[in-house]
Design a protein around this motif. Structure first.
Motif, PDB file in Angstrom:
ATOM      1  N   PHE A 134       4.633  -1.564 -24.785  1.00 49.64           N
ATOM      2  CA  PHE A 134       4.960  -0.946 -26.066  1.00 49.64           C
ATOM      3  C   PHE A 134       5.256   0.543 -25.900  1.00 49.64           C
ATOM      4  N   ALA A 135       4.561   1.183 -24.980  1.00 47.80           N
ATOM      5  CA  ALA A 135       4.820   2.602 -24.718  1.00 47.80           C
ATOM      6  C   ALA A 135       6.235   2.795 -24.183  1.00 47.80           C
TER       7      ALA A 135
ATOM      8  N   PRO B  38       4.552   6.677 -27.001  1.00 46.19           N
ATOM      9  CA  PRO B  38       3.121   6.646 -26.684  1.00 46.19           C
ATOM     10  C   PRO B  38       2.238   5.966 -27.725  1.00 46.19           C
ATOM     11  N   LEU B  39       2.679   5.937 -28.979  1.00 46.40           N
ATOM     12  CA  LEU B  39       1.874   5.307 -30.036  1.00 46.40           C
ATOM     13  C   LEU B  39       2.356   3.901 -30.376  1.00 46.40           C
TER      14      LEU B  39
ATOM     15  N   LEU C 152       0.990   1.289 -33.420  1.00 50.30           N
ATOM     16  CA  LEU C 152       1.864   0.895 -34.526  1.00 50.30           C
ATOM     17  C   LEU C 152       1.992  -0.620 -34.603  1.00 50.30           C
ATOM     18  N   PHE C 153       2.131  -1.260 -33.455  1.00 49.35           N
ATOM     19  CA  PHE C 153       2.193  -2.721 -33.421  1.00 49.35           C
ATOM     20  C   PHE C 153       0.901  -3.329 -33.964  1.00 49.35           C
ATOM     21  N   TYR C 154      -0.220  -2.848 -33.507  1.00 49.51           N
ATOM     22  CA  TYR C 154      -1.509  -3.415 -33.901  1.00 49.51           C
ATOM     23  C   TYR C 154      -1.776  -3.236 -35.394  1.00 49.51           C
ATOM     24  N   LEU C 155      -1.531  -2.042 -35.911  1.00 48.35           N
ATOM     25  CA  LEU C 155      -1.765  -1.796 -37.336  1.00 48.35           C
ATOM     26  C   LEU C 155      -0.820  -2.621 -38.202  1.00 48.35           C
ATOM     27  N   SER C 156       0.435  -2.705 -37.796  1.00 51.04           N
ATOM     28  CA  SER C 156       1.384  -3.515 -38.571  1.00 51.04           C
ATOM     29  C   SER C 156       1.001  -4.986 -38.524  1.00 51.04           C
ATOM     30  N   ALA C 157       0.428  -5.431 -37.401  1.00 55.49           N
ATOM     31  CA  ALA C 157      -0.004  -6.823 -37.287  1.00 55.49           C
ATOM     32  C   ALA C 157      -1.147  -7.123 -38.244  1.00 55.49           C
TER      33      ALA C 157
ATOM     34  N   THR D  77      -3.383  -4.834 -21.224  1.00 53.09           N
ATOM     35  CA  THR D  77      -2.308  -5.407 -20.406  1.00 53.09           C
ATOM     36  C   THR D  77      -0.937  -5.169 -21.020  1.00 53.09           C
ATOM     37  N   ILE D  78      -0.846  -5.326 -22.349  1.00 56.44           N
ATOM     38  CA  ILE D  78       0.470  -5.200 -22.991  1.00 56.44           C
ATOM     39  C   ILE D  78       0.747  -3.787 -23.509  1.00 56.44           C
TER      40      ILE D  78
END
Length: 202
Positions: free
Chosen positions: A74-75, A80-81, A85-90, A69-70
């Protein structure tokens, strides 16, 4: 699409770690390995392994429903990545308080994607606070779930009677909210408007 790729990689790595204890030991968050051996990759890799199939499935099902959904948002803002990047940084940010607190504790270990998944979940809640989240098959408004989730995590963290890293859940949730607000400050206004205009009253 990126959400599905993240899920596929996590399931594959977790499955391999289930079969190979040495791989699990290399990927798990073990603070002395980071502090003394400079294995900083463990700050990320611990998020791709899990304690068992139940742990893995719960995290990946949550990521599946809310990540997709989200992801487009972010794209739009980060390319596109952006979601990856958000998920890994989280994952990294969520585990840092735990790492700093246990950095000299050779008996401490932590694993699982919960910190990153919490960030994704709370980013979604910021956008759609009155969407229904099914908890044990019962529909609960996302904002109600968020309040209960944070309250329980604080309570359980203080008790410290289980093996769940509630600190990472809280840090991930906070990071998800802050990241969204920094990426698009207008999200804050959207959240307030949505919060004061519940969907079930429309």
């Amino acid at each position: 699409m990126l959400t599905l790729i993240v899920i596929a990689v996590t399931v594959l790595v977790s499955w391999l770690a289930f079969q190979r204890p040495r791989l699990l030991e290399r990927l798990i968050l073990w603070p002395p390995a980071i502090d003394k051996k400079r294995q900083y990759d463990r700050l990320v890799t611990h998020g791709f392994i899990h304690a068992d199939w139940q742990h893995l499935l719960f995290n990946m099902i949550t990521l599946f429903f809310f990540g997709q959904t989200i992801e487009p948002l972010f794209a739009d803002y980060m390319g596109p990545l952006g979601f990856v990047l958000f998920y890994l940084s989280a994952i990294v940010v969520a585990i840092l308080p735990t790492y700093l607190r246990h950095r000299h504790d050779p008996s401490y270990r932590s694993l699982g994607a919960s910190g990153g998944v919490s960030a994704v979940l709370f980013a979604f809640i910021l956008l759609k606070p009155w969407s229904l989240i099914f908890v044990f098959f019962l529909p609960v408004p996302a904002i109600v779930y968020a309040v209960a989730y944070v309250g329980y995590s604080f309570y359980a963290e203080r008790l410290g009677h289980d093996n769940v890293n509630h600190s990472a859940h809280l840090s991930g949730a906070a990071y998800g909210v802050l990241f969204m607000l920094l990426m698009d400050p207008g999200v804050g206004g959207t959240f307030v408007r949505e919060l004061t205009n519940p969907q079930f009253l429309r």
